[in-house]
Design a protein around this motif. Structure first.
Motif, PDB file in Angstrom:
ATOM      1  N   UNK A 273       0.861  -1.193   0.000  1.00 54.43           N
ATOM      2  CA  UNK A 273       0.000   0.000   0.000  1.00 54.43           C
ATOM      3  C   UNK A 273       0.891   1.235   0.000  1.00 54.43           C
ATOM      4  N   UNK A 274       1.376   1.661  -1.146  1.00 60.75           N
ATOM      5  CA  UNK A 274       2.331   2.770  -1.210  1.00 60.75           C
ATOM      6  C   UNK A 274       1.754   4.068  -0.628  1.00 60.75           C
ATOM      7  N   UNK A 275       2.537   4.785   0.182  1.00 65.61           N
ATOM      8  CA  UNK A 275       2.079   6.050   0.771  1.00 65.61           C
ATOM      9  C   UNK A 275       2.217   7.209  -0.212  1.00 65.61           C
ATOM     10  N   UNK A 296      16.839   0.360   2.378  1.00 70.67           N
ATOM     11  CA  UNK A 296      15.807  -0.382   1.651  1.00 70.67           C
ATOM     12  C   UNK A 296      14.494   0.390   1.619  1.00 70.67           C
ATOM     13  N   UNK A 297      14.174   1.095   2.710  1.00 64.86           N
ATOM     14  CA  UNK A 297      12.967   1.914   2.708  1.00 64.86           C
ATOM     15  C   UNK A 297      13.090   3.032   1.678  1.00 64.86           C
ATOM     16  N   UNK A 298      14.249   3.691   1.645  1.00 66.24           N
ATOM     17  CA  UNK A 298      14.461   4.749   0.659  1.00 66.24           C
ATOM     18  C   UNK A 298      14.441   4.185  -0.757  1.00 66.24           C
ATOM     19  N   UNK A 299      14.980   2.973  -0.930  1.00 67.89           N
ATOM     20  CA  UNK A 299      14.952   2.343  -2.244  1.00 67.89           C
ATOM     21  C   UNK A 299      13.537   2.077  -2.717  1.00 67.89           C
ATOM     22  N   UNK A 300      12.667   1.656  -1.783  1.00 68.89           N
ATOM     23  CA  UNK A 300      11.265   1.447  -2.134  1.00 68.89           C
ATOM     24  C   UNK A 300      10.631   2.748  -2.608  1.00 68.89           C
ATOM     25  N   UNK A 303      11.850   3.536  -6.048  1.00 69.26           N
ATOM     26  CA  UNK A 303      11.213   2.676  -7.055  1.00 69.26           C
ATOM     27  C   UNK A 303       9.785   3.128  -7.351  1.00 69.26           C
ATOM     28  N   UNK A 304       9.098   3.632  -6.307  1.00 75.68           N
ATOM     29  CA  UNK A 304       7.715   4.068  -6.470  1.00 75.68           C
ATOM     30  C   UNK A 304       7.615   5.514  -6.957  1.00 75.68           C
ATOM     31  N   UNK A 305       8.761   6.180  -7.094  1.00 75.34           N
ATOM     32  CA  UNK A 305       8.808   7.587  -7.522  1.00 75.34           C
ATOM     33  C   UNK A 305       8.012   8.481  -6.582  1.00 75.34           C
TER      34      UNK A 305
END
Length: 335
Positions: A273-275, A296-300, A303-305
């Protein structure tokens, strides 16, 4: 000599009674201490420009300060950490500039808690010249006293505003009772905010334009957790060294909340559920066990822009790292 530095090589010379070395490089007690062998110094390779905190252990595994090193740190938890600097630890230009001449206004609140028992406290810090009734972003800051006194987030805002680098915000420094209970993925903390803190702040003291959550370590965890789940309430999150190793109900063998082996549950939740409603600032030290989870959180988010910034600092899980991170976090959110 207590500590000697040659390039990236840092040599720690043990004082009498020292049997092991701990510090940011062992995540203090989370990893095995480095043993002193036959009284010989211990040499480590550390990042250039690093600020490294450490202490010695005696035969009973008690930590004590290096008697030959007077360089202390911004450590409110323990009296024994001393610091070694690998070259020059960079300070942010806002900290190097003169102190602001126009300062904000602090209003202190105290009440008896209902969601969590005990006396609750908060400090509401508004920009210089703020007039009640004017819409303004409001950030609810966890570990409020530490951010107000040690991190000096209010002073960061004063300096940024006087330099013309940012617009003002209301900073609500909320002090926890039991931070382990309240911040470890606890939905009751939202009840505490909405039922006890919001009504005392919003309306009479400030008029909300939008809300944000701000915190470090477990405070960063609860900020990201609640901010991601509640787009109707929050549109901004700032997290320093977020304790993203966490899972609801997870405890270690001693019954303490698990911040080392619980897995990265929140990362997977936000992946599902992308914020997309959030503007985010993340940062971490590179000498701490939470570097990987924050990367890894920043990478997510990359990736989600999602609109975010991510920064790393050559230091550990402490207030030196977070104090230096505050200016860039504030400028990202309010610049």
């Amino acid at each position: 000599m207590a500590v000697s530095v040659s390039g990236q090589l840092v040599t720690f010379s043990p004082p009498p009674g020292a049997v092991a070395l701990v510090g940011d490089f062992t995540d203090w007690r989370k990893q095995a201490p480095l043993p002193v062998v036959a009284g010989q110094p211990i040499t480590l390779t550390l990042p250039r420009g690093a600020w490294v905190e450490y202490a010695w252990l005696d035969a009973a595994e008690g930590a004590f300060a290096d008697p030959d090193n007077a360089l202390k740190s911004l450590n409110p938890w323990w009296p024994y950490p001393r610091a070694a600097v690998v070259g020059d630890y960079a300070r942010h230009p806002l900290w190097l500039a003169p102190e602001a001449t126009q300062k904000g206004t602090a209003q202190r609140l105290t009440w008896e808690g209902t969601v969590f028992a005990g006396t609750r406290r908060a400090i509401v810090y508004t920009p210089h010249g703020y007039t009640a009734g004017t819409p303004i972003p409001v950030y609810y800051v966890q570990d409020g006293v530490a951010f107000y006194r040690t991190g000096k987030l209010g002073e960061v805002m004063d300096r940024a505003l006087e330099a013309g680098l940012a617009t003002g915000a209301a900073l609500v420094f909320v002090e926890p009772g039991d931070r382990n209970e309240e911040y470890y993925l606890n939905d009751r903390y939202l009840d505490f905010l909405t039922q006890e803190v919001f009504p005392r702040v919003e309306g009479e003291l400030v008029t909300v334009q939008e809300r944000g959550l701000w915190g470090a370590s477990l405070g960063g965890l609860i900020s990201m957790y609640l901010g991601g789940r509640h787009p109707e309430l929050f549109s901004r999150v700032v997290s320093h060294s977020g304790a993203f190793i966490a899972r609801s109900g997870a405890t270690d063998s001693a019954g303490v909340i698990d911040t080392t082996g619980a897995g990265e549950w929140l990362l997977e939740e936000l992946r599902q559920t992308p914020p997309t409603h959030l503007k985010i600032s993340l940062d971490t030290g590179v000498l701490e066990w939470l570097t990987g989870p924050n990367r890894r959180m920043a990478g997510l988010f990359a990736d989600l822009a999602l609109p975010h910034q991510y920064r790393e600092y050559p230091s550990g899980h402490n207030w030196v790292t977070w104090r230096e991170a505050l200016p860039e976090a504030f400028l990202h959110m309010q610049g």
